[in-house]
Write a protein that holds these residues in place. Structure first.
Motif, PDB file in Angstrom:
ATOM      1  N   PHE A  99     -37.071  94.614 102.643  1.00 17.76           N
ATOM      2  CA  PHE A  99     -35.936  94.631 101.457  1.00 17.76           C
ATOM      3  C   PHE A  99     -34.666  94.357 102.208  1.00 17.76           C
ATOM      4  O   PHE A  99     -34.414  94.945 103.415  1.00 17.76           O
ATOM      5  CB  PHE A  99     -35.907  96.225 101.009  1.00 17.76           C
ATOM      6  N   PHE A 100     -33.700  93.289 101.680  1.00 17.72           N
ATOM      7  CA  PHE A 100     -32.520  92.895 102.502  1.00 17.72           C
ATOM      8  C   PHE A 100     -31.380  93.557 101.937  1.00 17.72           C
ATOM      9  O   PHE A 100     -31.277  93.634 100.641  1.00 17.72           O
ATOM     10  CB  PHE A 100     -32.438  91.391 102.394  1.00 17.72           C
ATOM     11  N   CYS A 101     -30.617  93.981 102.718  1.00 19.04           N
ATOM     12  CA  CYS A 101     -29.198  94.556 102.466  1.00 19.04           C
ATOM     13  C   CYS A 101     -28.248  93.751 103.458  1.00 19.04           C
ATOM     14  O   CYS A 101     -28.560  92.899 103.858  1.00 19.04           O
ATOM     15  CB  CYS A 101     -29.155  95.898 102.423  1.00 19.04           C
ATOM     16  N   ASN A 102     -27.129  94.416 103.592  1.00 18.40           N
ATOM     17  CA  ASN A 102     -25.898  93.716 104.157  1.00 18.40           C
ATOM     18  C   ASN A 102     -25.537  94.585 105.494  1.00 18.40           C
ATOM     19  O   ASN A 102     -24.710  94.030 106.275  1.00 18.40           O
ATOM     20  CB  ASN A 102     -24.590  93.735 103.379  1.00 18.40           C
ATOM     21  N   SER A 103     -25.875  95.729 105.911  1.00 17.83           N
ATOM     22  CA  SER A 103     -25.541  96.358 107.068  1.00 17.83           C
ATOM     23  C   SER A 103     -26.776  97.260 107.536  1.00 17.83           C
ATOM     24  O   SER A 103     -27.536  97.645 106.869  1.00 17.83           O
ATOM     25  CB  SER A 103     -24.099  97.282 106.834  1.00 17.83           C
ATOM     26  N   GLY A 104     -26.376  97.759 108.885  1.00 17.68           N
ATOM     27  CA  GLY A 104     -27.432  99.084 109.200  1.00 17.68           C
ATOM     28  C   GLY A 104     -27.470 100.174 108.349  1.00 17.68           C
ATOM     29  O   GLY A 104     -28.408 100.661 108.104  1.00 17.68           O
ATOM     30  N   THR A 105     -26.416 100.746 108.190  1.00 22.23           N
ATOM     31  CA  THR A 105     -26.216 102.134 107.412  1.00 22.23           C
ATOM     32  C   THR A 105     -26.877 101.886 105.828  1.00 22.23           C
ATOM     33  O   THR A 105     -27.706 102.733 105.752  1.00 22.23           O
ATOM     34  CB  THR A 105     -24.768 102.449 107.322  1.00 22.23           C
ATOM     35  N   GLU A 106     -26.833 100.753 105.308  1.00 21.66           N
ATOM     36  CA  GLU A 106     -27.474 100.314 104.205  1.00 21.66           C
ATOM     37  C   GLU A 106     -28.877 100.401 104.317  1.00 21.66           C
ATOM     38  O   GLU A 106     -29.566 100.672 103.486  1.00 21.66           O
ATOM     39  CB  GLU A 106     -27.091  99.179 103.439  1.00 21.66           C
ATOM     40  N   ALA A 107     -29.550  99.714 105.511  1.00 26.38           N
ATOM     41  CA  ALA A 107     -30.934  99.540 105.658  1.00 26.38           C
ATOM     42  C   ALA A 107     -31.438 100.860 105.924  1.00 26.38           C
ATOM     43  O   ALA A 107     -32.641 101.188 105.046  1.00 26.38           O
ATOM     44  CB  ALA A 107     -31.061  98.849 106.902  1.00 26.38           C
ATOM     45  N   ASN A 108     -30.624 101.906 106.427  1.00 24.73           N
ATOM     46  CA  ASN A 108     -31.117 103.293 106.691  1.00 24.73           C
ATOM     47  C   ASN A 108     -31.392 104.003 105.428  1.00 24.73           C
ATOM     48  O   ASN A 108     -32.054 104.896 104.999  1.00 24.73           O
ATOM     49  CB  ASN A 108     -30.383 104.118 107.778  1.00 24.73           C
ATOM     50  N   GLU A 109     -30.147 103.532 104.704  1.00 25.99           N
ATOM     51  CA  GLU A 109     -30.097 104.566 103.175  1.00 25.99           C
ATOM     52  C   GLU A 109     -31.386 103.958 102.380  1.00 25.99           C
ATOM     53  O   GLU A 109     -32.052 104.831 101.481  1.00 25.99           O
ATOM     54  CB  GLU A 109     -28.766 104.130 102.287  1.00 25.99           C
ATOM     55  N   ALA A 110     -31.634 102.810 102.599  1.00 26.14           N
ATOM     56  CA  ALA A 110     -32.982 102.193 101.675  1.00 26.14           C
ATOM     57  C   ALA A 110     -34.238 102.950 102.091  1.00 26.14           C
ATOM     58  O   ALA A 110     -35.043 103.030 101.548  1.00 26.14           O
ATOM     59  CB  ALA A 110     -32.876 100.691 101.619  1.00 26.14           C
ATOM     60  N   ALA A 111     -34.359 103.090 103.651  1.00 21.83           N
ATOM     61  CA  ALA A 111     -35.346 103.534 104.180  1.00 21.83           C
ATOM     62  C   ALA A 111     -35.586 104.920 103.764  1.00 21.83           C
ATOM     63  O   ALA A 111     -36.625 105.560 103.176  1.00 21.83           O
ATOM     64  CB  ALA A 111     -35.152 103.785 105.523  1.00 21.83           C
ATOM     65  N   PHE A 112     -34.550 105.817 103.600  1.00 22.14           N
ATOM     66  CA  PHE A 112     -34.529 107.151 102.917  1.00 22.14           C
ATOM     67  C   PHE A 112     -34.903 107.199 101.605  1.00 22.14           C
ATOM     68  O   PHE A 112     -35.679 107.785 101.045  1.00 22.14           O
ATOM     69  CB  PHE A 112     -33.005 107.779 103.345  1.00 22.14           C
ATOM     70  N   LYS A 113     -34.619 106.289 100.693  1.00 19.78           N
ATOM     71  CA  LYS A 113     -34.790 106.196  99.428  1.00 19.78           C
ATOM     72  C   LYS A 113     -36.069 105.970  99.164  1.00 19.78           C
ATOM     73  O   LYS A 113     -36.926 106.129  98.274  1.00 19.78           O
ATOM     74  CB  LYS A 113     -33.897 105.295  98.473  1.00 19.78           C
ATOM     75  N   ILE A 114     -36.613 105.001  99.920  1.00 20.40           N
ATOM     76  CA  ILE A 114     -38.146 104.385  99.899  1.00 20.40           C
ATOM     77  C   ILE A 114     -38.948 105.681 100.562  1.00 20.40           C
ATOM     78  O   ILE A 114     -40.088 106.335  99.657  1.00 20.40           O
ATOM     79  CB  ILE A 114     -38.501 103.366 100.888  1.00 20.40           C
ATOM     80  N   SER A 115     -38.464 106.668 101.288  1.00 14.91           N
ATOM     81  CA  SER A 115     -39.435 107.871 101.671  1.00 14.91           C
ATOM     82  C   SER A 115     -39.133 108.607 100.519  1.00 14.91           C
ATOM     83  O   SER A 115     -40.397 109.444 100.318  1.00 14.91           O
ATOM     84  CB  SER A 115     -38.706 108.402 102.983  1.00 14.91           C
ATOM     85  N   ARG A 116     -38.101 109.028 100.081  1.00 19.07           N
ATOM     86  CA  ARG A 116     -38.132 109.987  99.040  1.00 19.07           C
ATOM     87  C   ARG A 116     -39.022 109.753  97.783  1.00 19.07           C
ATOM     88  O   ARG A 116     -39.497 110.534  97.082  1.00 19.07           O
ATOM     89  CB  ARG A 116     -36.514 110.087  98.488  1.00 19.07           C
ATOM     90  N   ILE A 120     -42.094 112.204  96.315  1.00 20.04           N
ATOM     91  CA  ILE A 120     -42.350 112.630  95.329  1.00 20.04           C
ATOM     92  C   ILE A 120     -44.068 113.060  94.962  1.00 20.04           C
ATOM     93  O   ILE A 120     -44.455 114.058  94.412  1.00 20.04           O
ATOM     94  CB  ILE A 120     -41.993 111.771  93.849  1.00 20.04           C
ATOM     95  N   PHE A 121     -44.744 111.928  95.097  1.00 19.95           N
ATOM     96  CA  PHE A 121     -45.997 111.971  95.112  1.00 19.95           C
ATOM     97  C   PHE A 121     -46.689 112.836  96.172  1.00 19.95           C
ATOM     98  O   PHE A 121     -47.931 113.201  95.974  1.00 19.95           O
ATOM     99  CB  PHE A 121     -46.825 110.456  95.197  1.00 19.95           C
ATOM    100  N   ASN A 122     -46.077 113.172  97.204  1.00 22.95           N
ATOM    101  CA  ASN A 122     -46.433 114.155  98.116  1.00 22.95           C
ATOM    102  C   ASN A 122     -46.084 115.478  98.384  1.00 22.95           C
ATOM    103  O   ASN A 122     -46.380 116.132  99.227  1.00 22.95           O
ATOM    104  CB  ASN A 122     -46.550 113.213  99.415  1.00 22.95           C
ATOM    105  N   ASN A 123     -44.983 115.717  97.555  1.00 23.69           N
ATOM    106  CA  ASN A 123     -44.216 117.032  97.433  1.00 23.69           C
ATOM    107  C   ASN A 123     -43.574 117.369  98.776  1.00 23.69           C
ATOM    108  O   ASN A 123     -43.759 118.247  99.452  1.00 23.69           O
ATOM    109  CB  ASN A 123     -45.288 118.008  97.133  1.00 23.69           C
ATOM    110  N   LYS A 124     -42.887 116.249  99.168  1.00 25.06           N
ATOM    111  CA  LYS A 124     -42.219 116.200 100.538  1.00 25.06           C
ATOM    112  C   LYS A 124     -40.896 115.886 100.275  1.00 25.06           C
ATOM    113  O   LYS A 124     -40.535 114.872  99.550  1.00 25.06           O
ATOM    114  CB  LYS A 124     -42.840 115.396 101.515  1.00 25.06           C
ATOM    115  N   LYS A 125     -39.947 116.386 101.346  1.00 30.47           N
ATOM    116  CA  LYS A 125     -38.382 116.314 100.837  1.00 30.47           C
ATOM    117  C   LYS A 125     -37.641 115.960 102.204  1.00 30.47           C
ATOM    118  O   LYS A 125     -36.855 115.171 102.266  1.00 30.47           O
ATOM    119  CB  LYS A 125     -37.967 117.278 100.263  1.00 30.47           C
ATOM    120  N   THR A 126     -37.901 116.868 103.153  1.00 27.80           N
ATOM    121  CA  THR A 126     -36.993 117.005 104.340  1.00 27.80           C
ATOM    122  C   THR A 126     -37.073 115.875 105.389  1.00 27.80           C
ATOM    123  O   THR A 126     -38.118 115.333 105.899  1.00 27.80           O
ATOM    124  CB  THR A 126     -37.409 118.182 105.192  1.00 27.80           C
TER     125      THR A 126
END
Ligand SMILES: Cc1ncc(COP(=O)(O)O)c(C=O)c1O
Length: 397
Positions: A99-116, A120-126
């Motif tokens: 997934f392409f974005c524009n900066s490092g902070t956005e890349a990490n945000e996207a990584a968190f969103k993918i993880s979240r 959902i399917f694994n009942n995990k959050k933290t």
């Protein structure tokens, strides 16, 4: 420099940066020139962005060629440059997607969103991050970032984040014992902003093992240390680790603003249309620049040169460190640091280097971070060593 520009900088630019009163106007290879025509050896490289130095011909040609066709079109359409660049990035990573974005902070945000989404399917959050870590300044990445100085004034931050101690496996194990909803761990394999603190191999291997055993996602933040900086195209290769997700930015765009999330098959398909996005991310121009830069860096001979130049640089720096001012020198490939015994010494040293025509980064008060272009010449490393030596002598005065 022009006083009017300095005045207007205060008048028109929001003052969230503390800047040198210097304006860099052009660059060639490892050198930049300011508005007074003073020449500097640039061992900051735009904070690990200009991995091929300045005015790289192949990157410039790719940009010029793309400029004539199309600069931006939006992600409503298929962008061949994006597809081709992603293919290159995951060449040796079967099933991975980008997934392409524009900066490092956005890349990490996207990584968190993918993880979240996966969570959902694994009942995990933290999400766990580590002491000393830096992941960016948007709210999610800021929450994962350690130093308080970045967070002050911005509370409340994002819920669902915890911190473990870096390079201490027991600290992570303690959290795992008490939290059955652990979703992901985000780690910088080498903490750049903290002063080039290296993750220890046995620690990072154990971290990977624990994540696998407990079905926790392992995210490597390679925003600063990816794209050849350490002598491997990706830093995780040093540790023989396969993260579930890794993030890139800085050098991945060849000087243009690009961030990227590389997701393994386990998580790559959890974002559905509309669940995440960016208007500009991966635009044709940025992709052309990124590809032209990446292809030059990602060759066996280029990367082995980074390793040998890095080893040479570190060896020369070690020779300088036999005094009562330098506590340690360290690094991997061409991300290096000199740690001083005091912040006063480090600050004075950085200023002396600057005055002598060498740009280096003062980091976390006591460290000088050194980030030369990856195609730096041995003679330029030698030139920097001379300036370091003379600046060390001048510290006595
Ligand atoms: C490891 C790491 N992650 C994330 C970031 C944030 O990147 P950006 O400034 O492009 O948002 C940085 C920036 O220094 C970084 O070093």
């Amino acid at each position: 420099m022009n006083n009017k520009i300095l005045e207007d900088n205060s008048k028109y630019i929001i003052s969230n940066y503390s800047r040198y009163p210097i304006s860099i106007v052009n660059g060639e290879g490892s050198y930049v020139y300011d508005s007074e025509s003073k020449k500097y050896l640039d061992f900051i490289s735009g904070i690990a962005v200009n991995n091929l130095g300045h005015n790289n011909k192949k990157v410039n040609n790719a940009i010029n060629k793309q400029l004539k066709n199309l600069v931006h079109v939006s992600n409503l359409f298929v962008i061949p440059n994006q597809v081709n660049f992603a293919k290159e990035i995951v060449k040796n990573k079967p099933g991975h997607k980008v997934f392409f974005c524009n900066s490092g902070t956005e890349a990490n945000e996207a990584a968190f969103k993918i993880s979240r989404k996966w969570g959902i399917f694994n009942n995990k959050k933290t999400i766990i991050s580590f002491t000393g870590g830096f992941h960016g300044r948007t709210f999610g990445s800021l929450t994962a970032t350690w130093p308080k100085k970045y967070k002050e004034g911005f509370y409340p931050l994002v819920p669902g984040f915890k911190t473990a101690e870096f390079n201490n496996i027991k600290s992570l194990e303690k959290i795992i014992k008490n939290d059955k909803k652990l979703l992901a761990v985000i780690v910088e394999p080498i903490q750049g902003e903290a002063g080039v603190i290296l993750g220890l191999k046995p620690y990072l291997k154990k971290l990977e093992k624990i994540c696998k055993k407990n079905n926790i996602l392992l995210i490597f933040d390679e925003v600063q240390v990816g794209v050849g900086r350490t002598g491997k195209i990706y830093c995780h290769e040093h540790f023989d680790i396969k993260p579930d997700i890794f993030t890139l930015a800085k050098a991945i765009g060849g000087g243009l603003p690009v961030g990227a999330v590389v997701a393994s098959p386990k998580v790559a398909d959890f974002l559905t249309p509309g669940s995440h996005g960016t208007t500009m991310g991966g635009n044709p121009l940025a992709m052309a620049a990124g590809m032209a830069s990446f292809k030059q860096i990602n060759t066996k001979s280029f990367l082995s040169n980074v390793t040998s130049k890095g080893n040479y640089f570190l060896k020369e720096l070690k020779k300088l460190s036999t005094n009562n001012k330098i506590k340690e020198v360290r690094g991997l490939g061409l991300i290096l640091a000199i740690e001083f015994f005091s912040s006063r010494l480090a600050k004075k040293f950085a200023t002396l280097c600057l005055n002598k025509g060498l740009l280096v980064l003062l980091t976390e008060k006591v460290n000088i971070r050194i980030l030369p272009p990856l195609n730096v010449k041995k003679s330029e490393i030698d030139q920097s060593i001379k300036i370091f030596k003379s600046s060390l002598e001048d510290l006595n005065v």
